[in-house]
Enzyme design. Structure first.
Site, PDB file in Angstrom:
ATOM      1  N   LYS A 181      -7.092 -33.803  39.864  1.00 49.54           N
ATOM      2  CA  LYS A 181      -5.691 -34.172  40.110  1.00 49.54           C
ATOM      3  C   LYS A 181      -4.764 -33.120  39.502  1.00 49.54           C
ATOM      4  O   LYS A 181      -4.665 -33.010  38.281  1.00 49.54           O
ATOM      5  CB  LYS A 181      -5.339 -35.525  39.509  1.00 49.54           C
ATOM      6  N   GLU A 255      -7.973 -30.875  26.068  1.00 47.34           N
ATOM      7  CA  GLU A 255      -7.233 -29.699  25.583  1.00 47.34           C
ATOM      8  C   GLU A 255      -5.781 -30.143  25.470  1.00 47.34           C
ATOM      9  O   GLU A 255      -5.112 -30.348  26.481  1.00 47.34           O
ATOM     10  CB  GLU A 255      -7.332 -28.543  26.579  1.00 47.34           C
ATOM     11  N   CYS A 289       0.447 -24.313  25.678  1.00 42.49           N
ATOM     12  CA  CYS A 289       0.040 -25.204  24.594  1.00 42.49           C
ATOM     13  C   CYS A 289      -0.273 -24.416  23.326  1.00 42.49           C
ATOM     14  O   CYS A 289      -0.136 -24.930  22.223  1.00 42.49           O
ATOM     15  CB  CYS A 289      -1.134 -26.065  25.016  1.00 42.49           C
ATOM     16  N   GLU A 386       6.037 -30.387  19.464  1.00 41.38           N
ATOM     17  CA  GLU A 386       5.844 -29.371  20.485  1.00 41.38           C
ATOM     18  C   GLU A 386       7.033 -29.404  21.444  1.00 41.38           C
ATOM     19  O   GLU A 386       7.302 -30.420  22.070  1.00 41.38           O
ATOM     20  CB  GLU A 386       4.547 -29.659  21.234  1.00 41.38           C
TER      21      GLU A 386
END
Lengths: 475, 346
Positions: A181, A255, A289, A386
């Site tokens: 997906k 991850e 990331c 983040e």
């Protein structure tokens, strides 16, 4: 500084259809969950309408993937599987320009990056893992490694095709079949990849692509017919997935997010360090990331580093992603832009000093100027959360021990950077960084042969290299 | 080690360790009961049956019994809760009162493990291997003691108990040998496309919580502890129910094997009571669910709790054979892979 003349890459190479179905069993099929639109974040123009897969579509795709696994793919000799994966690698190279333009259109990233980083690396991953397909017994993971079955894979919007390659290439090499997906805002290169699978004559059902949003991904992860879950995305969603698969036999790799520290010592080669800092946080609009979003500078050189950084930031070109001179393209979505704004406002409210170079942002589309914060403390939200945007927080340190302590003072542990001329210090720091990747005197380097993945709340498992095979094998 | 050094080492041991040996020896001498009976219980029975002596010289000696305590931070505290539970043989016979660890004990153990972990992971692999091998040596020396305890708490024949001790000793030796090979076997130098040097190496994940299986007691404990610590992690182990008896004795072995205090911490008590606190503890990095029944609600709930800080979890396997070759299946989940890059140039 003079302005560059516009140098736009032509988009004529991309042949967009008005609407796309799901890719199941080697064909594009109708979905049963309705449809959604994918927009160009640089112009807010609708690029195409894409089918939204619902639970019934997930059922169908998993069943097809299972059949292809049982009847074809897991039985095929590794050397034969390899040939299909090599074919895919070659076709990605052949259609590289088309893929790069489409990636920039759908994602908003500068064509310079999609052309020079995303697409070549995606092809390289297929090449690398194709070669493993008939050598799995040599991977040092056990004498007779076996595939797991059907892999359910959910990928993010920051590197749409590259993340697809990271997931699909090792899965196929190990003999698994795939239901993938792509992210809601960037489904188009995955759908072009489906065409590539057709061109490669990949047996039907080996790769299936379901476009959709969070609910589609959740249904896929929870599906009892899925043996392996691979996810790249936020820590928050990763946590939800870890809870969802608890008590099942599904193998999982995650991850997740990061808040990487980039450490600059007083003996660092400053010219290179500045480039590394810029690359670390402004590459891909900071939608990375492992972005070096916390700059830790030794106090004695802090002023000089920040001055030089500001000078360098003045030369960054923000704007049309398809312009070959663009350094920072569009923020991927209105939602992400709002999140970046919220966090930067929090940075100001909490007392940090904000600075951006003078730059005119396009009137339409989602854009955000490259930004640095100085006077940041470890408690500030901009130092802890983040941001996933072109926003750098600058902190200082005095001793190597303090640098280590501050760098590791985060729930994340994906990556870290170290800039110093002293080899022994690099090794000392590399040992102490609680992070899966440590870049010394460089930043944001990727290679298919190198394991990548996080410590702590940045997730578990590794992608890339020999280590990346383990995620897709029963060992 | 010379004889004098050995004596000196013995003298330096904690008092409880020495009394244990004495208790077992005197039991051997005084009782004709089967080995299956635990030393102290049998000895007590003998003492009660004998008539009171008329002169001090003929007095039968009452044994000094061991108090079973926790093993936290290299010390042997009682449970802060003050609780204990009776460990009985399969025949129902009383063996010992074991300390019943509480949530607070679990937190203390995590703190001790966290404090010990950096030092243990910085020790050279050679040194860690030496210490794991030393544990095997100390275990071997206490073969009889462990065999008697295993036979007592598990109700297995003496031969089976000895076989289990031997398997446990051999397993410590096997894992000891892995310490300085893991980096070579699990790490790699990566041929990246560009002028970069790049190498991946395994590193410990941090503090690991281990739920030991209820049986086999000693082999189960060994099989979860050794692989978790060999790569540089520190461990908090839950030794459930009757496994408390060999677990505490194993703690004594560790305390005399140069293993730094806090690297292994042993909590005796109930898995269902202690495990949720460890699974949800945000300073624990990984969880081995061996002691939670496979497919149980407990195992699932613990895994859900562990997701909060994305602990690495080893799920329990139904019908897991503890005597089979363990492979690297319990080492790898507790190791991270770190990849370090550097440009190449002049």
């Amino acid at each position: 500084m003079f302005e560059y003349a516009p140098a736009p890459e032509s988009r004529s190479v991309v042949d967009l259809k008005p609407s796309y179905g799901l890719f199941v069993g080697g064909e594009f099929v109708e979905g049963s969950g309705g449809a959604f639109k994918s927009v160009n974040p640089a112009t807010e123009e609708v690029l195409a309408e894409v089918a939204l897969a619902d639970a019934a579509d997930v059922d169908r795709a998993v069943a097809v993937a299972r059949k292809a696994y049982d009847e074809v793919w897991s039985r095929m000799p590794g050397a034969e599987r390899a040939k299909y994966i090599y074919r895919i690698a070659r076709i990605i190279q052949e259609r590289a320009r088309e893929l790069a333009v489409l990636e920039s259109l759908d994602n908003g990233k500068p064509i310079r990056e999609s052309r020079d980083v995303d697409i070549p690396l995606a092809a390289a991953h297929f090449f690398y893992y194709a070669g493993w397909a008939d050598k799995l017994g040599y991977a040092n993971l056990g004498p007779d490694p076996k595939p797991l079955g059907v892999a359910g894979q959910v990928i993010p919007w920051n590197f749409p095709l590259l993340m697809l390659a990271w997931k699909v290439a090792p899965a196929l090499a190990c003999g698994n079949t795939v239901v993938l997906k792509p992210a809601e805002t960037t489904p188009l290169t995955a759908l072009l990849f489906a065409e590539i699978c057709q061109q490669a004559d990949l047996p039907p059902g080996v790769v299936n692509i379901l476009t959709g949003a969070g609910a589609t991904g959740a249904a896929l992860v929870a599906h009892p017919g899925v043996d392996k879950v691979a996810f790249t995305g936020s820590t928050e969603v990763g946590r939800m997935i870890a809870k969802q698969v608890a008590g099942t036999s599904k193998k999982v790799t995650l991850e997740l997010g990061g808040k990487a520290a980039n450490l600059v010592f007083d003996d660092a080669p400053l010219e290179q360090a500045i480039e590394g800092i810029v690359d670390g946080i402004f590459f891909n609009q900071g939608h990375v990331c492992c972005a070096g979003s916390r700059l830790l500078v030794q106090e004695s050189v802090a002023e000089e580093v920040v001055d030089r950084l500001r000078e360098r930031m003045k030369t960054l070109r923000v704007g049309d992603p398809l312009d070959k001179n663009t350094d920072l393209g569009a923020i991927n979505s209105a939602e992400q832009l709002a999140r970046i704004r919220t966090l930067t406002e929090a940075g100001e409210a909490e007392g940090a000093t904000r600075w951006s170079p003078p730059c005119e942002l396009p009137e339409r589309g989602f854009f955000f100027a490259p930004t640095i914060f100085t006077g940041v403390s470890q408690a500030h939200r901009i130092a802890r959360e983040e941001i996933f945007g072109p926003v750098l927080s600058v902190l200082t340190f005095r001793t190597p021990a303090e640098a280590v302590e501050k760098a590791n003072n985060t729930a994340y542990g994906l990556s870290a950077g170290v800039w110093t001329d002293k080899g022994s210090r690099i090794l000392w720091l590399a040992q102490r960084m609680r992070a899966g990747v440590v870049w010394a005197n460089t930043f944001n380097r990727f290679d298919p042969t190198s394991p990548f993945g996080g410590y702590k709340e940045s997730g578990y498992g590794r992608e890339g290299g020999r280590h990346g095979l383990e995620a897709y094998l029963d060992v | 080690m010379s004889e004098t050094k050995k004596k000196a080492a013995k003298a330096a041991k904690p008092a409880k360790a020495t009394t244990t040996v004495k208790a077992v020896k005197s039991a051997e001498a005084q009782t004709t009961a089967k080995v299956a009976k635990v030393a102290e219980a049998s000895q007590a029975a003998v003492a009660e049956a004998e008539p009171k002596p008329t002169t001090p010289a003929a007095a039968p000696r009452s044994s000094v019994r061991k108090t079973y305590k926790l093993y936290i931070g290299g010390a042997f505290p009682r449970s802060e809760s003050g609780r204990s539970y009776a460990v009985t043989a399969s025949s129902g016979e009383f063996i010992a009162n074991a300390a019943q660890a509480s949530r607070k004990d679990a937190r203390d153990a995590v703190r001790a493990a966290r404090a010990a972990q950096p030092g243990w992971s910085k020790a050279t692999a050679y040194n860690r291997g030496q210490i794991l091998y030393r544990i095997a040596e100390m275990l071997e020396e206490r073969r009889d003691q462990f065999a008697q305890q295993i036979a007592g708490v598990e109700g297995v024949p003496s031969a089976a108990a000895y076989a289990q001790v031997d398997a446990a000793v051999d397993r410590w030796v096997w894992y000891a040998g892995w310490s300085d090979k893991l980096a070579q076997v699990l790490g790699s130098a990566n041929p990246v496309a560009g002028p970069y040097w790049n190498v991946s190496s395994p590193e410990p994940t941090g503090v690991v919580a281990l739920l030991a299986p209820a049986a086999p007691t000693l082999l189960g404990l060994t099989s979860v502890i050794a692989p978790a610590i060999v790569g540089g992690n520190a461990a908090v182990v839950v030794a459930p129910d009757a496994s408390a008896v060999p677990a505490v004795t194993l703690g004594e072995v560790m305390a005399t094997s140069d293993l730094p205090g806090g690297v292994v911490n042993i909590l005796t008590g109930g898995t269902a009571e202690l495990a949720p606190w460890l699974a949800s503890h945000l300073d624990v990095n990984a969880l081995d669910l061996a002691g939670a029944p496979a497919g149980s609600d407990l195992a699932r709930d613990l895994e859900v709790a562990a997701a909060e800080n994305l602990k690495r979890v080893v799920r329990p396997k139904a019908g897991y054979d503890w005597s089979a070759d363990p492979g690297l299946g319990r080492i790898k989940p507790f190791l991270e892979t770190k990849t370090v890059w550097h440009p190449i140039g002049i």
